[in-house]
Every structure is written in C-alpha cells, then in structure tokens.
Design a protein around this motif. Sequence first.
Motif, PDB file in Angstrom:
ATOM      1  N   ASP A   1       8.790   2.748   5.063  1.00 53.05           N
ATOM      2  CA  ASP A   1       8.513   1.313   4.970  1.00 53.05           C
ATOM      3  C   ASP A   1       7.186   1.014   5.645  1.00 53.05           C
ATOM      4  N   PHE A   2       6.374   0.211   4.993  1.00 52.00           N
ATOM      5  CA  PHE A   2       5.033  -0.100   5.478  1.00 52.00           C
ATOM      6  C   PHE A   2       4.634  -1.397   4.805  1.00 52.00           C
ATOM      7  N   SER A   3       4.938  -2.523   5.413  1.00 49.89           N
ATOM      8  CA  SER A   3       4.745  -3.814   4.772  1.00 49.89           C
ATOM      9  C   SER A   3       3.483  -4.506   5.285  1.00 49.89           C
ATOM     10  N   LEU A   4       2.545  -4.776   4.371  1.00 49.79           N
ATOM     11  CA  LEU A   4       1.368  -5.556   4.722  1.00 49.79           C
ATOM     12  C   LEU A   4       0.658  -6.026   3.463  1.00 49.79           C
ATOM     13  N   LYS A   5      -0.125  -7.068   3.606  1.00 49.44           N
ATOM     14  CA  LYS A   5      -0.913  -7.621   2.503  1.00 49.44           C
ATOM     15  C   LYS A   5      -2.106  -6.708   2.241  1.00 49.44           C
ATOM     16  N   SER A   6      -2.446  -6.532   0.964  1.00 50.95           N
ATOM     17  CA  SER A   6      -3.517  -5.626   0.569  1.00 50.95           C
ATOM     18  C   SER A   6      -4.214  -6.154  -0.676  1.00 50.95           C
ATOM     19  N   VAL A   7      -5.254  -5.458  -1.082  1.00 55.73           N
ATOM     20  CA  VAL A   7      -5.950  -5.806  -2.311  1.00 55.73           C
ATOM     21  C   VAL A   7      -6.066  -4.562  -3.187  1.00 55.73           C
ATOM     22  N   VAL A   8      -5.848  -4.766  -4.497  1.00 55.50           N
ATOM     23  CA  VAL A   8      -5.984  -3.715  -5.501  1.00 55.50           C
ATOM     24  C   VAL A   8      -7.179  -4.069  -6.363  1.00 55.50           C
ATOM     25  N   VAL A   9      -8.034  -3.075  -6.632  1.00 55.68           N
ATOM     26  CA  VAL A   9      -9.151  -3.231  -7.558  1.00 55.68           C
ATOM     27  C   VAL A   9      -8.921  -2.268  -8.719  1.00 55.68           C
TER      28      VAL A   9
ATOM     29  N   VAL B   1       2.008  -4.201   0.093  1.00 55.60           N
ATOM     30  CA  VAL B   1       2.494  -2.827   0.163  1.00 55.60           C
ATOM     31  C   VAL B   1       3.915  -2.879   0.704  1.00 55.60           C
ATOM     32  N   GLU B   2       4.817  -2.150   0.071  1.00 49.89           N
ATOM     33  CA  GLU B   2       6.211  -2.093   0.530  1.00 49.89           C
ATOM     34  C   GLU B   2       6.526  -0.785   1.234  1.00 49.89           C
ATOM     35  N   ASN B   3       5.943   0.310   0.739  1.00 49.21           N
ATOM     36  CA  ASN B   3       6.168   1.607   1.359  1.00 49.21           C
ATOM     37  C   ASN B   3       5.008   2.525   1.022  1.00 49.21           C
ATOM     38  N   VAL B   4       4.912   3.644   1.773  1.00 51.51           N
ATOM     39  CA  VAL B   4       3.769   4.537   1.624  1.00 51.51           C
ATOM     40  C   VAL B   4       4.170   5.976   1.923  1.00 51.51           C
ATOM     41  N   SER B   5       3.484   6.911   1.284  1.00 51.49           N
ATOM     42  CA  SER B   5       3.606   8.336   1.580  1.00 51.49           C
ATOM     43  C   SER B   5       2.218   8.934   1.390  1.00 51.49           C
ATOM     44  N   PRO B   6       2.028  10.198   1.751  1.00 50.89           N
ATOM     45  CA  PRO B   6       0.719  10.820   1.506  1.00 50.89           C
ATOM     46  C   PRO B   6       0.374  10.907   0.012  1.00 50.89           C
ATOM     47  N   LEU B   7       1.372  10.769  -0.849  1.00 49.98           N
ATOM     48  CA  LEU B   7       1.150  10.919  -2.283  1.00 49.98           C
ATOM     49  C   LEU B   7       1.090   9.610  -3.059  1.00 49.98           C
ATOM     50  N   GLY B   8       1.442   8.492  -2.442  1.00 47.83           N
ATOM     51  CA  GLY B   8       1.433   7.237  -3.181  1.00 47.83           C
ATOM     52  C   GLY B   8       1.965   6.078  -2.384  1.00 47.83           C
ATOM     53  N   MET B   9       2.200   4.975  -3.082  1.00 54.54           N
ATOM     54  CA  MET B   9       2.693   3.742  -2.460  1.00 54.54           C
ATOM     55  C   MET B   9       3.598   3.016  -3.434  1.00 54.54           C
ATOM     56  N   GLY B  10       4.422   2.142  -2.875  1.00 57.04           N
ATOM     57  CA  GLY B  10       5.162   1.160  -3.645  1.00 57.04           C
ATOM     58  C   GLY B  10       4.559  -0.194  -3.337  1.00 57.04           C
ATOM     59  N   LEU B  11       4.241  -0.961  -4.356  1.00 53.51           N
ATOM     60  CA  LEU B  11       3.580  -2.255  -4.192  1.00 53.51           C
ATOM     61  C   LEU B  11       4.411  -3.351  -4.837  1.00 53.51           C
ATOM     62  N   LYS B  12       4.243  -4.566  -4.331  1.00 57.25           N
ATOM     63  CA  LYS B  12       4.807  -5.742  -4.983  1.00 57.25           C
ATOM     64  C   LYS B  12       3.626  -6.584  -5.441  1.00 57.25           C
ATOM     65  N   MET B  13       3.553  -6.814  -6.766  1.00 57.24           N
ATOM     66  CA  MET B  13       2.444  -7.557  -7.352  1.00 57.24           C
ATOM     67  C   MET B  13       2.932  -8.897  -7.894  1.00 57.24           C
ATOM     68  N   PRO B  14       2.057  -9.909  -7.894  1.00 58.09           N
ATOM     69  CA  PRO B  14       2.451 -11.231  -8.385  1.00 58.09           C
ATOM     70  C   PRO B  14       2.783 -11.232  -9.879  1.00 58.09           C
ATOM     71  N   ALA B  15       3.526 -12.245 -10.289  1.00 54.81           N
ATOM     72  CA  ALA B  15       4.006 -12.361 -11.667  1.00 54.81           C
ATOM     73  C   ALA B  15       2.874 -12.363 -12.690  1.00 54.81           C
ATOM     74  N   GLU B  16       1.737 -12.914 -12.354  1.00 56.55           N
ATOM     75  CA  GLU B  16       0.637 -13.024 -13.326  1.00 56.55           C
ATOM     76  C   GLU B  16      -0.159 -11.727 -13.494  1.00 56.55           C
ATOM     77  N   THR B  17       0.222 -10.674 -12.793  1.00 52.99           N
ATOM     78  CA  THR B  17      -0.472  -9.388 -12.904  1.00 52.99           C
ATOM     79  C   THR B  17      -0.225  -8.784 -14.284  1.00 52.99           C
ATOM     80  N   PRO B  18      -1.293  -8.360 -14.975  1.00 47.32           N
ATOM     81  CA  PRO B  18      -1.084  -7.715 -16.272  1.00 47.32           C
ATOM     82  C   PRO B  18      -0.490  -6.322 -16.082  1.00 47.32           C
ATOM     83  N   ASN B  19      -0.082  -5.699 -17.160  1.00 48.32           N
ATOM     84  CA  ASN B  19       0.458  -4.343 -17.103  1.00 48.32           C
ATOM     85  C   ASN B  19      -0.668  -3.380 -16.742  1.00 48.32           C
ATOM     86  N   LEU B  20      -0.529  -2.703 -15.617  1.00 46.35           N
ATOM     87  CA  LEU B  20      -1.556  -1.789 -15.135  1.00 46.35           C
ATOM     88  C   LEU B  20      -1.157  -0.321 -15.273  1.00 46.35           C
TER      89      LEU B  20
END
Length: 103
Positions: A11-19, A31-50
């Motif tokens: 678990d690693f919760s903090l506000k971040s920016v994605v480009v 950011v919801e969680n993190v590992s050396p290989l990746g992260m789990g993020l929570k993105m707003p509803a208006e975010t397109p499919n990335l």
Amino acid sequence: MEEKRAISRIDFSLKSVVVVCDTQERYFVEVENVSPLGMGLKMPAETPNLVGKAIIIVAETLIMYADVMRQVPNEDGSFTVGINAKKFTPDVLEFLFERIKFE
C-alpha cells in the motif's frame, strides 16, 4: 484488483501525475499500491482508455516509465489501472531532462 505477479505490491497512497508519452496529456491520479515492477492507480472517470499506452508517472520521490496493462471501471465511475514498469530509454530520459526546470 487481483495481483498477477510474484512480487507483491505494498500500500502506497498519494496524489500523482501521469503523462501519456505520445500525446503529453496529463492526468492527476492517486497511487494505491507499488512494487519494483509496477503500480496500481486510481484514475478519474473522465480518463480515456490508456491500455497499451506508454506513460510516465511522477509520484513524490518516484518516477516510473511504464505501460498501462489494464483499466477496470469502479462503481463510482473512476478506474483502477495496473501499470507495468519498463526500462528508461535514452529518448525518454532526454525528454525528462529537457523539461526539468532548475530555478
């Protein structure tokens, strides 16, 4: 979101920016969680499919270059997104350093 790798995320919760690398669009995420290989993020509803896009995420003291692997809708309209880290290329590092402002 079910973990798909052998290395568990913490678990690693903090506000971040994605480009998004190819469009330079920016999204403010959590950011919801993190590992050396990746992260789990929570993105707003208006975010397109990335899914399939290369991104750079800046999370406090961590900068990660990654591919978006999955984007799952939540009940509140937001998305839970899983990203997989990738090695920085010389082009990506040059992009980052050209845009850093030293004052």
